[in-house]
Design a protein around this motif. Structure first.
Motif, PDB file in Angstrom:
ATOM      1  N   ALA A 176      -5.629   4.634   2.588  1.00  0.00           N
ATOM      2  CA  ALA A 176      -4.837   4.326   3.612  1.00  0.00           C
ATOM      3  C   ALA A 176      -5.369   5.494   4.557  1.00  0.00           C
ATOM      4  N   MET A 177      -5.601   6.512   4.041  1.00  0.00           N
ATOM      5  CA  MET A 177      -6.219   7.746   4.982  1.00  0.00           C
ATOM      6  C   MET A 177      -7.795   7.466   5.591  1.00  0.00           C
ATOM      7  N   ARG A 178      -8.569   6.789   4.563  1.00  0.00           N
ATOM      8  CA  ARG A 178      -9.754   6.626   4.661  1.00  0.00           C
ATOM      9  C   ARG A 178     -10.096   5.441   5.857  1.00  0.00           C
ATOM     10  N   VAL A 179      -9.019   4.390   5.814  1.00  0.00           N
ATOM     11  CA  VAL A 179      -9.275   3.179   7.027  1.00  0.00           C
ATOM     12  C   VAL A 179      -8.107   3.416   8.003  1.00  0.00           C
ATOM     13  N   GLY A 180      -7.471   4.474   7.959  1.00  0.00           N
ATOM     14  CA  GLY A 180      -6.637   4.879   9.191  1.00  0.00           C
ATOM     15  C   GLY A 180      -5.349   4.058   9.406  1.00  0.00           C
ATOM     16  N   VAL A 181      -4.641   3.684   8.328  1.00  0.00           N
ATOM     17  CA  VAL A 181      -3.361   2.758   8.584  1.00  0.00           C
ATOM     18  C   VAL A 181      -2.440   3.601   7.621  1.00  0.00           C
ATOM     19  N   PRO A 182      -1.122   3.678   8.000  1.00  0.00           N
ATOM     20  CA  PRO A 182      -0.048   4.238   7.010  1.00  0.00           C
ATOM     21  C   PRO A 182      -0.121   3.596   5.611  1.00  0.00           C
ATOM     22  N   VAL A 183       0.057   4.318   4.718  1.00  0.00           N
ATOM     23  CA  VAL A 183       0.055   3.491   3.196  1.00  0.00           C
ATOM     24  C   VAL A 183       1.133   2.404   3.234  1.00  0.00           C
ATOM     25  N   THR A 184       2.257   2.745   4.110  1.00  0.00           N
ATOM     26  CA  THR A 184       3.156   1.461   3.926  1.00  0.00           C
ATOM     27  C   THR A 184       2.722  -0.139   4.373  1.00  0.00           C
ATOM     28  N   GLU A 185       1.521   0.080   5.037  1.00  0.00           N
ATOM     29  CA  GLU A 185       0.690  -1.031   5.649  1.00  0.00           C
ATOM     30  C   GLU A 185      -0.045  -1.772   4.380  1.00  0.00           C
ATOM     31  N   LEU A 186      -0.452  -1.032   3.427  1.00  0.00           N
ATOM     32  CA  LEU A 186      -1.095  -1.553   2.485  1.00  0.00           C
ATOM     33  C   LEU A 186      -0.244  -2.049   1.182  1.00  0.00           C
ATOM     34  N   ARG A 187      -0.293  -3.386   1.192  1.00  0.00           N
ATOM     35  CA  ARG A 187       0.461  -4.305   0.008  1.00  0.00           C
ATOM     36  C   ARG A 187      -0.629  -4.660  -0.955  1.00  0.00           C
ATOM     37  N   LEU A 188      -0.275  -4.261  -2.147  1.00  0.00           N
ATOM     38  CA  LEU A 188      -1.421  -4.415  -3.401  1.00  0.00           C
ATOM     39  C   LEU A 188      -1.758  -5.819  -3.310  1.00  0.00           C
ATOM     40  N   ASP A 189      -0.852  -6.753  -3.382  1.00  0.00           N
ATOM     41  CA  ASP A 189      -1.468  -8.043  -3.620  1.00  0.00           C
ATOM     42  C   ASP A 189      -1.410  -9.010  -2.288  1.00  0.00           C
ATOM     43  N   GLU A 190      -1.845  -8.389  -1.190  1.00  0.00           N
ATOM     44  CA  GLU A 190      -2.040  -8.894   0.104  1.00  0.00           C
ATOM     45  C   GLU A 190      -3.393  -8.517   0.530  1.00  0.00           C
ATOM     46  N   PRO A 191      -4.307  -9.055   1.468  1.00  0.00           N
ATOM     47  CA  PRO A 191      -5.416  -8.922   1.959  1.00  0.00           C
ATOM     48  C   PRO A 191      -5.268  -7.355   2.873  1.00  0.00           C
ATOM     49  N   LEU A 192      -6.419  -6.861   2.755  1.00  0.00           N
ATOM     50  CA  LEU A 192      -6.604  -5.539   3.567  1.00  0.00           C
ATOM     51  C   LEU A 192      -6.157  -5.824   4.996  1.00  0.00           C
ATOM     52  N   PRO A 193      -5.264  -5.118   5.878  1.00  0.00           N
ATOM     53  CA  PRO A 193      -4.735  -5.329   7.170  1.00  0.00           C
ATOM     54  C   PRO A 193      -5.961  -5.165   8.375  1.00  0.00           C
ATOM     55  N   VAL A 194      -7.130  -5.887   8.027  1.00  0.00           N
ATOM     56  CA  VAL A 194      -8.117  -5.623   9.020  1.00  0.00           C
ATOM     57  C   VAL A 194      -7.964  -5.364  10.546  1.00  0.00           C
ATOM     58  N   GLU A 195      -7.228  -6.304  10.948  1.00  0.00           N
ATOM     59  CA  GLU A 195      -7.107  -6.112  12.525  1.00  0.00           C
ATOM     60  C   GLU A 195      -6.299  -4.710  12.936  1.00  0.00           C
ATOM     61  N   LEU A 196      -5.523  -4.301  11.903  1.00  0.00           N
ATOM     62  CA  LEU A 196      -4.732  -3.192  12.287  1.00  0.00           C
ATOM     63  C   LEU A 196      -5.561  -2.104  12.335  1.00  0.00           C
ATOM     64  N   ILE A 197      -6.601  -2.251  11.396  1.00  0.00           N
ATOM     65  CA  ILE A 197      -7.620  -0.941  11.076  1.00  0.00           C
ATOM     66  C   ILE A 197      -8.732  -0.988  12.276  1.00  0.00           C
ATOM     67  N   ARG A 198      -9.156  -2.285  12.714  1.00  0.00           N
ATOM     68  CA  ARG A 198     -10.209  -2.223  13.539  1.00  0.00           C
ATOM     69  C   ARG A 198      -9.498  -2.062  15.026  1.00  0.00           C
ATOM     70  N   THR A 199      -8.240  -2.117  15.339  1.00  0.00           N
ATOM     71  CA  THR A 199      -7.856  -1.725  16.733  1.00  0.00           C
ATOM     72  C   THR A 199      -6.978  -0.346  16.799  1.00  0.00           C
ATOM     73  N   ASN A 200      -7.328   0.272  15.764  1.00  0.00           N
ATOM     74  CA  ASN A 200      -6.783   1.572  15.719  1.00  0.00           C
ATOM     75  C   ASN A 200      -7.673   2.463  16.535  1.00  0.00           C
ATOM     76  N   GLY A 201      -7.421   2.878  17.776  1.00  0.00           N
ATOM     77  CA  GLY A 201      -8.214   3.655  18.725  1.00  0.00           C
ATOM     78  C   GLY A 201      -8.026   5.007  18.598  1.00  0.00           C
ATOM     79  N   ALA A 202      -7.121   5.593  17.815  1.00  0.00           N
ATOM     80  CA  ALA A 202      -6.864   6.919  17.667  1.00  0.00           C
ATOM     81  C   ALA A 202      -7.539   7.435  16.166  1.00  0.00           C
ATOM     82  N   PHE A 203      -8.213   6.440  15.452  1.00  0.00           N
ATOM     83  CA  PHE A 203      -9.089   6.781  14.343  1.00  0.00           C
ATOM     84  C   PHE A 203     -10.014   7.844  14.458  1.00  0.00           C
ATOM     85  N   ARG A 204      -9.970   9.117  13.600  1.00  0.00           N
ATOM     86  CA  ARG A 204     -10.909   9.840  13.794  1.00  0.00           C
ATOM     87  C   ARG A 204     -11.492  10.333  12.389  1.00  0.00           C
TER      88      ARG A 204
END
Length: 439
Positions: A302-330
């Motif tokens: 979650a830290m490495r892709v820049g989303v809250p851990v609550t957005e990572l659901r183990l048996d679902e795909p990675l939330p790619v759009e949420l990751i790609r649209t995170n303009g605050a990612f550092r």
């Protein structure tokens, strides 16, 4: 393409895998023991690995005391211990351009280079973990663009310091009493947006010209920094297509900076989990995963892709759009992009990604033959000049590579039998750095 691949080994705590400290024999605090590092260095040199590479961690926010911190000790100090036990293997340490000053860093790595007789390398990073700033005055981590602007000036100053002594500045004539020719030692008087450094260096020029510069950024700023300054580029790549495109891009950018593309070597990370059979390798991986537990790895992903851990659901795909649209990612663009590339290309769930991701790097779980096959395929296809081996657990993971994987690569004429020379620059097949003309 080089005739033979470059191989380095990374030491991160007691191993790259979160479960390493529980799987291995030995004290859980061996990572603070000099004998541990001496054993790794001598094993690596016995295998003719080009270099040992140490990461650097400036706070505890990523591991949070769940396992040994992956870079708790100052790399230059540890590498000096390794230097005392070896003669040929390179010694590469990470140090941040965001939380150091050029003069101190240049002196530190010049000292390591002198004490190792020309085997030192510096991995220049800009630091992407926000919590680190709390240990250096509390000012928030600078934005990405500002970190890279500072890094560019930092590298300019460090290189000028390393080259402030011309090759023939040292005289040492006892009869005449001339120790150094001061006309060949140059004051920098550098004044820029971020630094004011007078110079010169306190040490003569390195016997390898200057320490080898490594770099590990994958963003636009990171790629430009690598193309302009780096001798070797570490990168996180999970697919051959992405690795080939990355290497081609770095070589193109190097050419645009007036460099020969062969002057820059690209080493993706490779995490080998070795077994005498595929089933044995998988059993080792599953044992490591069970000892780790899924929580720490999920939090780190979650830290490495820049989303809250609550957005990572183990048996679902990675939330790619949420990751790609995170303009605050550092964070690290390389680790983020590698995880997204692997998950989307292979159609992985988060759980499957955690198994396959290798801490952000290419992971191969299998026999020595299977690992050698993958390394050969990437190397011959132009995806790599070699690999930075991310050892799963020490010492057994490194022993398996040295004893079983490297002999196969040698039989295929893909890896060296012995070192080409005495310095890291020579052993990497890099051209000598001419002394720069002084202004």
């Amino acid at each position: 393409m080089n005739e033979r691949m470059i191989l380095t080994a990374t030491v991160m705590g007691l191993g790259m895998h979160h479960g390493a400290w529980r799987l291995r024999d030995g004290d859980p605090f061996d990572y603070a023991d000099p004998d541990y590092y001496a054993q790794i260095a001598t094993t690596g040199e016995a295998g003719a690995l080009h270099a040992i590479f140490l990461a650097d961690t400036l706070d505890v926010s990523e591991e949070r005391f769940a396992r040994p911190n992956l870079g708790a000790l100052d790399p230059a100090v540890v590498l000096a211990v390794m230097a005392a036990h070896t003669d040929r293997i390179g010694l590469v340490g990470t140090s941040s351009t965001t939380f150091n000053e050029p003069f101190n860093l240049a002196r530190r790595f010049a000292s390591l280079d002198a004490m190792s007789r020309g085997r030192a390398g510096w991995n220049a990073v800009t630091t992407f973990v926000p919590a680190v700033a709390g240990n250096f005055g509390g000012t928030p981590l600078p934005p990405h663009e500002e970190r890279y602007a500072r890094a560019e000036e930092f590298l300019d100053v460090v290189i000028d310091l390393w080259e402030s002594w011309e090759p023939d500045a040292t005289v040492g004539d006892k009869a005449s009493g001339v120790f150094v020719d001061p006309a060949r030692v140059h004051v920098l008087d550098h004044r820029g947006p971020h630094f004011a450094v007078r110079g010169p260096s306190t040490l003569p020029r390195s016997r390898q010209g200057r320490p080898v510069i490594f770099q590990a950024g994958a963003s636009e700023g990171g790629r430009e920094l690598a193309a302009r300054y780096a001798d070797v580029v570490f990168t996180a790549q999970n697919t051959l297509g992405a690795a080939t495109a990355f290497r081609a891009d770095i070589r193109r950018r190097a050419t645009a900076h007036g460099r020969s593309p062969d002057e820059i070597k690209v080493l993706p990370g490779l995490l080998p989990v070795v077994g005498s059979t595929t089933a044995e390798a998988r059993a080792r991986k599953e044992a490591l995963d069970e000892l780790r537990g899924i929580g720490p790895e999920l939090e780190k992903l979650a830290m490495r892709v820049g989303v809250p851990v609550t957005e990572l659901r183990l048996d679902e795909p990675l939330p790619v759009e949420l990751i790609r649209t995170n303009g605050a990612f550092r964070g690290s663009h390389g680790f983020r992009d590698a995880a997204v590339e692997l998950a989307t290309r292979e159609g992985l769930t988060v759980r499957e990604l955690l198994y396959a991701n290798g801490g952000g790097h290419l992971q191969v779980v299998g026999t020595p033959e299977e690992i050698a096959d993958t390394a050969e395929a990437w190397f011959t296809a132009g995806g790599a000049d070699g690999f930075n081996l991310m050892i799963d657990a020490f010492p057994t993971g490194l022993d398996s590579v040295v004893d079983h994987v490297l002999p196969l690569l040698r039989k295929r004429c893909l890896f060296q039998h012995d070192y080409a020379g005495a310095t890291l620059r020579v052993n990497l097949g890099l051209p000598p750095h001419p002394s720069q003309p002084w202004k």
